[in-house]
Write an enzyme that holds these catalytic residues in place. Sequence first.
Site, short mmCIF file in Angstrom:
data_model
loop_
_atom_site.label_atom_id
_atom_site.label_comp_id
_atom_site.label_asym_id
_atom_site.label_seq_id
_atom_site.Cartn_x
_atom_site.Cartn_y
_atom_site.Cartn_z
CG LEU B 270 -2.04 -1.03 1.12
CD1 LEU B 270 -2.77 -1.13 2.43
CD2 LEU B 270 -3.01 -0.66 0.01
NE ARG B 271 6.96 1.27 2.11
CZ ARG B 271 7.98 0.41 2.16
NH1 ARG B 271 8.83 0.33 1.18
NH2 ARG B 271 8.11 -0.38 3.19
N GLY B 272 2.48 2.54 -2.29
CA GLY B 272 2.23 3.31 -3.50
C GLY B 272 1.08 4.27 -3.31
#
Lengths: 530, 332
Positions: B270-272
């Site tokens: 989910l870092r994107g």
Amino acid sequence: MTAWGAAAHAARCLADPSSNLRGLHLRARAGPVRDAFLALLPPARRVPPGTDADALFGALDLPATLQAGRPVHRPGLLDGGGLLVVPSAERLEPALAARLAGALDRGGVRLLLLDEGDGNAEGIAPALADRIGPVVDLDDLSIRDVDRAAPLPYAVPDGDDAEPVAVLVAVATRLGVASLRAPMAALALARASARLRGGTVDATDLAFAIDLVLVPRATRMPDPAEPDAPQDAEPDRPRDDDPAPTGPMADRVLDAVAVTLPDDLLARLAMRAAAPKGTGAGATRKGNRQGRPLPSRPGRPDGRARIDLVATLRAAAPWQRIRGGGPGRRPRVRKGDIRLRRRESRSDRLLVFVVDASGSSAMARLGEAKGAVETLLARAYARRDHVALVAFRGNGAEAILQPTRSLVRTKRELAALPGGGGTPLAAGLRDGAAMAARMRDRGMAPALVVLTDGRPNVALSGEPGRAAAMADAEVTARALRGMALPGLVIDTGRRTSPWLASLAATMGMTAMALPRADAAALDRAVTAAL
Amino acid sequence: MTYPFAALVGQDEMKTAMILTAVDPGIGGVLVFGDRGTGKSTAVRALGALLPAIRAVRGCPVHSPAPDAVPDWVTTAGDDVVEIPTPVVDLPLGATEDRVTGALDIERALTRGETAFEPGLLARANRGYLYIDEINLLEDHVVDLLLDVAQSGVNVVEREGLSIRHPARFVLVGSGNPEEGELRPQLLDRFGLSVEVASPTDVDTRIDVIRRRDAYDRDPDGFARRWADAQDDLRARIVAGRDALAGVDAGDDVLRDCATLCIALGSDGLRGELTLLRAARALAAFDGADRAMRDHVRRVAPMALRHRLRRDPLDEAGSTSRVARAVEEVLA
């Protein structure tokens, strides 16, 4: 090759302290010509080979500190500023080169890089080469060419003058010089030249600067100026669509420089394009033998291990009061304080691909062979291995790619690999082994991956003939066995060749056939073989 | 006197990425990949003079904002708070681990027999920027260490009888040329943003670059004076953006855009999404908008996502074009 007149003028520009030059890159073997060039410069300090960063940039002077009981800093060679001569610059340690590049960015220092490399395998670190403008190449000059009164070898016809910046940028674009530091350096050189010649920058100064700064970085031949509207439909190719203000001047200057260009410039350009642009960063820049420094450990010096002086003093330092040392007194170091230097030693792996690009192999299976190489490359990428590429076809082998970690480049070279011609397997094996041996000397752990259909028909001598070719391949294979290189032979032929399998056995390598070599099988084979 | 940031010609994506990290340092680092001589180093080094000064305790090696925040090992700090320029620290390629993390202070150990800590580059970069040219050539263990500290914001030194912790919150800016070696894939997505720079291909732009640089080299002070207004404007916008950032919200539609885009590109984790959202909000704040819109997402998507794609190292089409395609399709 730089004409002596231009070289001497460059030396005088470098010697002029008011010029804005960052330095000069001198390609020359040690000899009378180089000595004559150096004699034109004021006395400069030299950086002895093997100098460490502390000596260059200054550091705490331990003996003096111990003696005085207060910190004594020893200035580095760079602190004085001015001109500094760096011998064997092509062998400069990468870390040192990076710091020298930083010093150049801060200014106040000029470097004369003496490059004795042969121009192929090794070169100046790219970070440094990009910052140093002029390149003087004395390799093909003989002492007879050294003439005190040699004039600048440029004859530029008169004409309307254009702004120097515009001319330099236009010429840089036409020569395909990407870095913007190059026209900057050319401008500095042209100004220095003009000052020496006593005037403002004119066409001769520009020709001189282009010859020394831009031409050595050229990646393509200058296109002939197109007076008519260009009909080029390629949108992505940079074009100087608007050469109007600079065109004539740039043309005249380029023409003047072209007189001094050697006839084989095109060939040299082609060669340079094929040669790696960097220095094979992954390979030589890593300082291969040295891994992570491990903490020093106590021990007795036995003549082999090096004493880590700093760690030793650190170990002794906290006890000085108790031992009766202290400010102004000699530090009391005891045997138990001695620390030995340790480094984790580590070898990077290098996969040398020896690829058969001959007609027999190429037409049918070169594509598949490339696919196999790509599979292995993806794996090499994940494992941070280095890769190198040797292709053989026609009557010889060629190192397409020096060892690198750059996948981008490997892939490009591989895609561009043409096929066709005879199958000089022996030459491929020999060159692959030579590269492996060279890299082993640098502390890498090389392995060979040979892809061929096993139907050699060109002997080492370059003569066609199946029998001689096979005999030569067998001799080379036996020589390879002596090197004990791990490796893998992939048979890319339509039918597997028993001869190739026995050749692989001679070399002590595993053989496998490409038809059964899907990605997973290749992977297993490489893991098992290497 | 460094080259003024506002006077940099072109390279808009790189400049935007750096400005976004100045508006919201929480976005994470910036990775700049491209050819030599394209202004990467100049841009980073220009940040120090561009960004607003920070208030820090005089003499404190980690630039503590207030006297009670000064670590206990510091002996050089004064009691008063002064303004200092935002630190921009260069990490040279050959830096040893000692120089990066800090080590036993040999001078004091030798001369006074005390165990004291000599802060390293990580301390000096606290509350500022740490710049690594040729990050792809840096020793792996130093890169590991840097990323670990950049993420945790704390530098812990446990060796040689020292046990020291100090804050090390900085924006990591790495640059390099992929032709000379690649960055380990594991490290790529630890950077918040990534941009690709290329040498300008247009002759007039190139002439402009050389002219300005030349003018600067001949008379740095005069050049800086001429660009002072532009520089001040840019600084004011960054400061305004920082102040406005907390009030910029992003609606559900924007969150949905971010998520759809990341799913379409198959980016891991989910870092994107988080970075995309943060960057879009920072851009909105810098633009003076009170909420982040689809357009902001569209503009930051390439730099926030291109290094997070599941990487087939042999993929012919560049990641940049993949992101551009996805943006076209998803945010039509």
